[in-house]
Design an enzyme around this catalytic site. Structure first.
Site, PDB file in Angstrom:
ATOM      1  N   HIS A 153       0.853  -1.193   0.000  1.00  0.00           N
ATOM      2  CA  HIS A 153       0.000   0.000   0.000  1.00  0.00           C
ATOM      3  C   HIS A 153       0.884   1.237   0.000  1.00  0.00           C
ATOM      4  O   HIS A 153       1.407   1.633   1.037  1.00  0.00           O
ATOM      5  CB  HIS A 153      -0.915   0.019   1.212  1.00  0.00           C
ATOM      6  CG  HIS A 153      -2.056   0.989   1.100  1.00  0.00           C
ATOM      7  ND1 HIS A 153      -1.898   2.303   0.679  1.00  0.00           N
ATOM      8  CD2 HIS A 153      -3.389   0.845   1.349  1.00  0.00           C
ATOM      9  CE1 HIS A 153      -3.071   2.913   0.684  1.00  0.00           C
ATOM     10  NE2 HIS A 153      -3.984   2.053   1.067  1.00  0.00           N
ATOM     11  N   GLU A 172     -11.871  -2.442  -4.362  1.00  0.00           N
ATOM     12  CA  GLU A 172     -11.882  -0.969  -4.243  1.00  0.00           C
ATOM     13  C   GLU A 172     -11.062  -0.323  -5.362  1.00  0.00           C
ATOM     14  O   GLU A 172     -10.216   0.539  -5.129  1.00  0.00           O
ATOM     15  CB  GLU A 172     -11.325  -0.550  -2.870  1.00  0.00           C
ATOM     16  CG  GLU A 172     -12.058  -1.182  -1.710  1.00  0.00           C
ATOM     17  CD  GLU A 172     -11.495  -0.808  -0.351  1.00  0.00           C
ATOM     18  OE1 GLU A 172     -12.290  -0.639   0.596  1.00  0.00           O
ATOM     19  OE2 GLU A 172     -10.268  -0.676  -0.231  1.00  0.00           O
ATOM     20  N   CYS A 190     -10.514   3.862   7.915  1.00  0.00           N
ATOM     21  CA  CYS A 190      -9.533   4.758   7.296  1.00  0.00           C
ATOM     22  C   CYS A 190     -10.138   6.104   6.914  1.00  0.00           C
ATOM     23  O   CYS A 190      -9.444   7.131   6.954  1.00  0.00           O
ATOM     24  CB  CYS A 190      -8.922   4.093   6.062  1.00  0.00           C
ATOM     25  SG  CYS A 190     -10.127   3.444   4.887  1.00  0.00           S
TER      26      CYS A 190
END
Length: 646
Positions: free
Chosen positions: A188, A312, A408
């Protein structure tokens, strides 16, 4: 140098208007305390967090199990970053004391070599740096670094910088191409842009070089994640392809935005930073190509990106479904980060227009008006009855949530709104140019020609088209004020001290160069007509449809105002809409009212599903509200794109 200007720092900007000032106050007085309670598991009937508790376990103060996602540390980091920005705007001794306590806790949880991650300290001791693909270690470290920079710049306290510099030094030792180092990168992206920020504060070029290493190494052969997987005793099924991590190609070879949308845009933001730092035109051209792909082929009218709930992610060009739009709030925020970075390199209205679009629509929709509930997913159409039963709509939640197991988005929204001041203005020292990107009331200070100059803004933006800017200074000085003329605006007008000024634009900015005197006054008019916006016909979902926009605001219909079956409403190109401000609605919003058509209920029979007889239409009045404000009343349908009546 390819970088033309720098943002005027948040400490030099005060927001004072009727729209954003109250939202910054909400973040300071409500959102930050609320989220602190959430991180300490004190919000009833919401997903537990245990984030603060995890740090206490890592510090040896509690004896219990780790709880939460592998990236749970990042929730506290983003909260602390929001605190830093808030303290930059207004000092608060009580809040600062809480934050200092958090920093002390981070210090106690940090290992002797600088390592700081509660998941591996508590849940997987001895396994650190063994699964970069999946476990977000560098991602969490990046968010902690960003928090450190924000808090240090707000308070001048170095403790958090020292803590995170020690951690960054550990990363410098661990990663790279030297013998014994890990030749890898995080699944990420986030650390890349964070290290550049830490370099700016500390001057330690090792951090900048490490950021460049992470960007350049990504996607190189031999493929790191395969090597890493083969060396682990604990195996996980690699269901996600390399493009999910933006590791399918070296960054310089990527032409389209692929995979997880937030990861992609954090990576592109970091790459843009590096292009500026190293004067790397080739890398900047890569970023420009990716920018075009995202904003011209894969972005919603709201500025939302990442249409696919599955991973996503981005999908293919023009795939922008409305009722299944995923458009994670974090993805909108990361697009604003990227837009701002591109804008500092090249003062082009295109970047500021996207920044404004996503701010007023895709980001602001992610938080309720009271600041205590949030959207993770931001669809452009909602039919609640279908959402309750259809598996392919399972991600579409029609009411904002108090908290999330994967939380998040809430602290991300908080840090963005708290830091808004740094996105409004930039200054080009070489050319003595002061750029106004966003029209937000307040004041800003900048040193020009050896003296302090203050520029104030007064307006009722985004509802009103009239903006007044006033220059305050001790001595006259020659410089340029560059005013963005938004792409949605037609027929802008500009006066200085009451005299009309010809609009000479450069990449969408009207530049006024003159010798400025104290109290010189700029009057800018940005006509806000109600626009009927149509998609490129390759956006199949929107063929034969239009959306309503006025100024930077995208509007939608809600069932509360227009009844059910919103898809049956049709608006024509000739439909006229009146504009009115309703102070008592949704904390004060402009609404659009106009004529439309829908099927006459007397022309069909509910006992017949199909017929060859055409239906009759009847005229109705519709009412549209700003998209960001939907779902703040009773649950119901919502619709952005309306069928066009021909």
């Amino acid at each position: 140098m390819i970088k033309h200007m720098n943002a005027i720092p948040i400490k030099n900007v005060t927001i004072d208007d009727s729209f954003w000032a109250k939202r910054q106050k909400l973040v300071r007085e409500t959102v930050i305390p609320y989220q602190w309670d959430a991180l300490n598991d004190e919000i009833l009937d919401s997903e537990p967090s245990h984030t603060v508790e995890n740090f206490r376990i890592a510090a040896g103060e509690l004896k219990t199990d780790y709880y939460g996602q592998v990236f749970q540390d990042s929730d506290l980091a983003k909260w602390l970053e929001a605190v830093g920005y808030s303290l930059s705007v207004k000092r608060d001794e009580k809040l600062e004391a809480i934050a200092d306590g958090v920093i002390d806790l981070l210090e106690r949880a940090q290992q002797a070599d600088g390592y700081l991650n509660t998941y591996f300290t508590v849940a997987k001791p001895g396994k650190k740096w063994t699964n970069l693909r999946d476990d977000h270690e560098l991602y969490c470290g990046g968010h902690l670094i960003e928090a450190a920079v924000a808090y240090y710049e707000a308070t001048g306290k170095r403790k958090i910088i020292d803590i995170m510099s020690l951690y960054a030094d550990h990363m410098v030792d661990v990663f790279g191409t030297k013998p014994g180092q890990i030749r890898g990168y995080d699944g990420h992206p986030e650390i890349e842009l964070a290290l550049v920020r830490l370099y700016h504060v500390t001057g330690n070029k090792n951090y900048l070089e490490l950021s460049r290493y992470f960007v350049e190494e990504r996607g190189q052969e031999p493929y790191f994640y395969d090597i890493e997987e083969s060396g682990r005793t604990e195996h996980r099924v690699a269901r996600r392809k390399a493009d999910y991590f933006q590791a399918h190609l070296p960054v310089r070879e990527q032409k389209t935005a692929e995979g997880h949308s937030v990861r992609a845009l954090y990576l592109f933001s970091g790459a843009t930073d590096l292009a500026a730092e190293y004067n790397d035109r080739e890398l900047l051209d890569v970023c420009k190509e990716l920018w075009k792909n995202v904003t011209r082929k894969r972005m919603y009218i709201t500025g939302g990106v990442g249409s696919n709930e599955y991973w996503e992610s981005f999908t293919v060009d023009y795939d922008l479904p409305n009722d299944r739009a995923y458009t994670e709030t974090c993805a909108s925020i990361s697009l604003m980060f990227w837009a701002s970075r591109m804008l500092q390199i090249e003062a082009d209205r295109e970047y500021a227009d996207v920044m404004e679009r996503v701010l007023y629509n895709g980001i602001l929709s992610g938080i309720s008006l009271d600041g205590k509930s949030y959207f993770y997913v931001n669809p452009l159409e909602v039919w609640p009855s279908a959402c309750d039963i259809r598996e392919d709509l399972r991600s579409v939640i029609r009411t904002r949530q108090a908290w999330f197991g994967c939380a998040c988005c809430p602290p991300n929204v908080a840090r963005l709104i708290a830091s808004l001041g740094q996105y409004i203005y930039s200054y080009n020292e070489l050319e003595q140019e002061w750029f106004v990107h966003l029209y937000i009331g307040g004041k800003a200070n900048q040193t020009i020609g050896g003296q302090q100059v203050q520029l104030t803004q007064q307006s009722n933006y985004p509802w009103d088209e009239h903006i007044t800017l006033t220059v305050f200074m001790e001595q006259p000085a020659e410089f340029t004020i560059a005013l963005r003329l938004p792409g949605w605006c037609k027929g802008a007008a500009l006066k200085v001290n009451g005299e009309a000024v010809e609009l000479a634009t450069n990449k969408g900015y009207a530049k006024v160069k003159r010798v400025w005197h104290n109290s010189d006054r700029i009057e800018l008019v940005l006509p806000m007509a109600v626009e009927k916006v149509r998609s490129n016909p390759k956006v199949r979902e929107n063929v034969g449809k239009l959306a309503l926009q006025r100024g930077p605001i995208v509007f939608c219909l809600e069932e509360a105002d227009n009844g059910a079956n919103l898809r049956d409403i049709r608006v024509s190109a000739s439909s006229e809409f009146t504009v009115s401000y309703e102070d008592g609605l949704l904390e004060g919003v402009v609404v659009l009212s106009g004529g439309a058509w829908r099927t006459d209920e007397t022309s069909y029979d509910d006992n017949s599903l199909y017929t060859t007889v055409p239906f009759a239409s009847t005229n109705v009045q519709v009412k549209a509200i700003p998209y960001y404000a939907w779902a703040n009343r009773e649950p119901g349908e919502m619709l952005v794109w309306l069928h066009e009546h021909v």
